[in-house]
Design a protein around this motif. Sequence first.
Motif, mmCIF file in Angstrom:
data_model
loop_
_atom_site.group_PDB
_atom_site.id
_atom_site.type_symbol
_atom_site.label_atom_id
_atom_site.label_comp_id
_atom_site.label_asym_id
_atom_site.label_seq_id
_atom_site.Cartn_x
_atom_site.Cartn_y
_atom_site.Cartn_z
ATOM 1 N N VAL A 133 11.698 95.064 53.678
ATOM 2 C CA VAL A 133 12.202 96.379 53.276
ATOM 3 C C VAL A 133 11.883 97.347 54.403
ATOM 4 N N PHE A 134 12.904 98.004 54.934
ATOM 5 C CA PHE A 134 12.667 99.056 55.932
ATOM 6 C C PHE A 134 12.752 100.413 55.257
ATOM 7 N N GLU A 135 11.715 101.200 55.458
ATOM 8 C CA GLU A 135 11.635 102.524 54.839
ATOM 9 C C GLU A 135 11.364 103.541 55.939
ATOM 10 N N ARG A 136 12.221 104.538 56.033
ATOM 11 C CA ARG A 136 12.085 105.455 57.169
ATOM 12 C C ARG A 136 10.920 106.419 57.027
ATOM 13 N N ARG A 137 10.479 106.655 55.797
ATOM 14 C CA ARG A 137 9.317 107.527 55.622
ATOM 15 C C ARG A 137 8.028 106.703 55.719
ATOM 16 N N LEU A 138 6.883 107.393 55.636
ATOM 17 C CA LEU A 138 5.599 106.692 55.678
ATOM 18 C C LEU A 138 5.046 106.536 54.264
ATOM 19 N N SER A 139 5.935 106.499 53.270
ATOM 20 C CA SER A 139 5.495 106.410 51.871
ATOM 21 C C SER A 139 6.459 105.522 51.098
ATOM 22 N N PHE A 140 6.026 105.133 49.918
ATOM 23 C CA PHE A 140 6.879 104.349 49.017
ATOM 24 C C PHE A 140 7.510 105.260 47.969
#
Length: 260
Positions: free
Chosen positions: A55-62
């Motif tokens: 999973v790539f997430e652009r923020r530093l949070s879920f």
Amino acid sequence: MAGPPLEVEITRAIVEATAEDWREIAESDVVIVGAGPAGMTAARYLAERGLRVVVFERRLSFGGGIGGGGMLFHKIVVDEKAVPILEDFGIRYARRGRLYVVDAAELMAKLAAGAIDAGARIIHGVQVDDVIIRTNPLRVVGVAVQWSAVIMSGLHVDPLFVYARAVVDATGHDAEVLSVVSRKVPEAQLMVPGEKSVYAEEAERLVVERTGRVLPGLYVAGMAVAALHNLPRMGPIFASMLVSGRRVAEVIAEDLRRGA
Ligand code: 48F
């Protein structure tokens, strides 16, 4: 006997372990774009089938839109269709009429933990900014990734590539991956009209119903489904996000099994 200084060991440990992970990530079974409720739910149900999921997430949070709860009140609601998923993840809920109230922080934390414990990797601070395609026949075979920090800085830096048998747009209201495809792959004949105004009950039903494959190799889940099909929005009721995530996992697992 003195080894290398601690600072050297810190750097080597991080760089080497990251490189080992990225060697595997480069050739994944499934890339999920966005660590919101739909993406993390999909990640768990795919990973527990033994697929290599990132999973790539652009923020530093879920959590995507979970964290804001309903207008920053720290609760969200689901209806009964999401209860089996809450149970799978060990998320607590309290009944109120026909709804179930869930703590937003618990939902974010346990969806992420469930996905990771099932074997999915969640990589923060990385943005998907393009897809990899093959033509004749048209197929999406992966994504181009870039550090969010690089994109925010405006520097011109080329991305790296991650190959996948299936790519899921779980980017929420903006359907970012589908929007890239609609702009850059005209032969896909894809339009992303965006979502409609609020009609919670219809939105909940239709998002789940329209979840699935968009093109060979490209799938959609969560609010990106509403953006793709011009469906109404539903606000802080999250059942369809979770059910859509589980649904896309089922569709992908079946497609990969059939070699579709
Ligand atoms: O927006 P988000 O929570 O999407 P979702 O899973 O759920 C929607 C609900 O939160 C809510 C709603 C329904 O109740 O109306 O809005 O469909 O999570 C999407 C995640 O994707 C990340 C973004 O930061 C967010 O965490 N994201 C978006 N574009 C990209 C991305 C991108 N290009 N690359 C990587 N991450």
